[in-house]
Design an enzyme around this catalytic site. Sequence first.
Site, short mmCIF file in Angstrom:
data_model
loop_
_atom_site.label_atom_id
_atom_site.label_comp_id
_atom_site.label_asym_id
_atom_site.label_seq_id
_atom_site.Cartn_x
_atom_site.Cartn_y
_atom_site.Cartn_z
N CYS A 106 0.82 -1.20 0.00
CA CYS A 106 0.00 0.00 0.00
C CYS A 106 0.86 1.25 0.00
CB CYS A 106 -0.96 -0.03 1.18
SG CYS A 106 -2.20 -1.28 0.90
N TYR B 121 21.73 -7.55 -4.05
CA TYR B 121 20.90 -6.48 -3.50
C TYR B 121 19.42 -6.75 -3.74
CZ TYR B 121 25.55 -4.51 -3.38
OH TYR B 121 26.90 -4.33 -3.16
C1 LIG Z 1 29.08 -2.44 -1.13
C2 LIG Z 1 30.56 -2.53 -1.04
C3 LIG Z 1 31.28 -3.31 -1.96
C4 LIG Z 1 30.63 -4.03 -3.11
O1 LIG Z 1 30.15 -3.18 -4.08
P1 LIG Z 1 29.60 -3.80 -5.48
O2 LIG Z 1 29.15 -2.62 -6.22
O3 LIG Z 1 28.50 -4.72 -5.14
O4 LIG Z 1 30.75 -4.49 -6.13
C5 LIG Z 1 32.64 -3.40 -1.79
N1 LIG Z 1 33.28 -2.75 -0.78
C6 LIG Z 1 32.61 -1.98 0.12
C7 LIG Z 1 33.36 -1.32 1.21
C8 LIG Z 1 31.24 -1.86 0.02
O5 LIG Z 1 30.59 -1.09 0.90
#
Ligand SMILES: *Cc1c(COP(=O)(O)O)cnc(C)c1O
Length: 424
Positions: free
Chosen positions: A343, A372
């Site tokens: 909603c 994700y």
């Molecule tokens: C989220 C993150 C990643 C991974 O990022 P991707 O875009 O999924 O490759 C790597 N290192 C740190 C510190 C992050 O916060």
Amino acid sequence: MTAFTLRDGAMHAEDVPLATIAQEVGTPVYVYSRRMLEERATAFRTAVAGLGAPLVAFAVKANPNLAVLRVLAAQGLGADVVSGGELRRALAAGVPPASIIFSGVGKTSAELGEAMAAGIGQLNIESVEEAEEVSALAQVAGTRVPCALRVNPDVDAGTHDKITTGRADSKFGVLLRHAPQAYAQLAALPGLHVRGLAVHIGSQLTGLEPLEHAFARVGTLLAALRDAGHTITHVDLGGGLGVPYRPGDTVPSLAAYAAMVARVTQGWNVQLLFEPGRIIAAEAGVLLTRVIRVKRGLAHPFLVVDAGMNDLARPALYGAWHAFEAVQPTGGRMRANIVGPICESGDTFATERDTDALRSGDLAVFRTAGAYGATMASSYNSRGFVPEVLVDGDRYAVVAQRIAPDTIMNAECVPDWLPEAARG
Ligand SMILES: *Cc1c(COP(=O)(O)O)cnc(C)c1O
């Protein structure tokens, strides 16, 4: 290559018909391909293999499912964790502690203590304040913690604001202009083995230029720190590589990425670390959903599916585009707004999307949902958490059970000093 293809008119995950999973496990459900996870892990490792013997640590936040982590650990990937919960998952999946990196701007003392007790490979420290706390804890524990200083290179990754992490106004890392002093402060602290630098400028990067820019700045800092007498043996280049979500999206190849890294890091003489997340897992997963009903709309019908923004948050959060395809396409097409049952108008996966013609009861997938996806789910609208399935050839297993709304409700209590509902 994708593991989710049509065979005899029906979409399969590897050799398993998605309709079978929908029938036996129910929908919505996340479905992952073991083969594709392995292929992406191998592709990344192979691409960077020429850069010495780098540690490739999967960013657990992209997909923290234990079975997924197990698949990747068996391929030789370490883990980049950002919480105590992720640390415990990496350890439970069998990732060697020495291959675990702990990143994040808000590690609590409890989390830092846990990481030290586990003997993790590297702590990426984001501030002098954090370093002082680490030092105190390490002295009490009588250990010396391998550390890197995360720097903020002040580079705009050119991606969505919410997943940009390397601009000067970002909360992450230490500004380059503060880094020489911060590094010296860290190096002087007892209990820390300060061995290098770390950088991560954002996620879903579709060009190499911002990365190259950031790495070049790290290289300049590296040289300055060595000139100042510091020993630097490790540099963590983070993650961030984007994947194609919609037809026509262009992303850098792994080969081009590795060539760029080789060029920029030439002469650094350090062990490199990488933290890829999305590029390993995104394309290895789909969210399988069923059309609840097709509702008449103003200009176009609404396809109301049983997955909502609580199950797949990216479209609502970042305006992200996920390919949407019928599991048993008829060849017919329709133009529709694809929405979930939540909603809130933000619960919209696509507007005026040209898509396979679908009717109530039909199955469809949101592609590129292996990273994700499930990890960002919430129980908003008291909907519970959807299950996750891992396919391996012609077999599959439920690798995360559905968490029913009642299970969440049962964790709540009403104090006995609250009155009963008023009657009449
Ligand atoms: C989220 C993150 C990643 C991974 O990022 P991707 O875009 O999924 O490759 C790597 N290192 C740190 C510190 C992050 O916060």
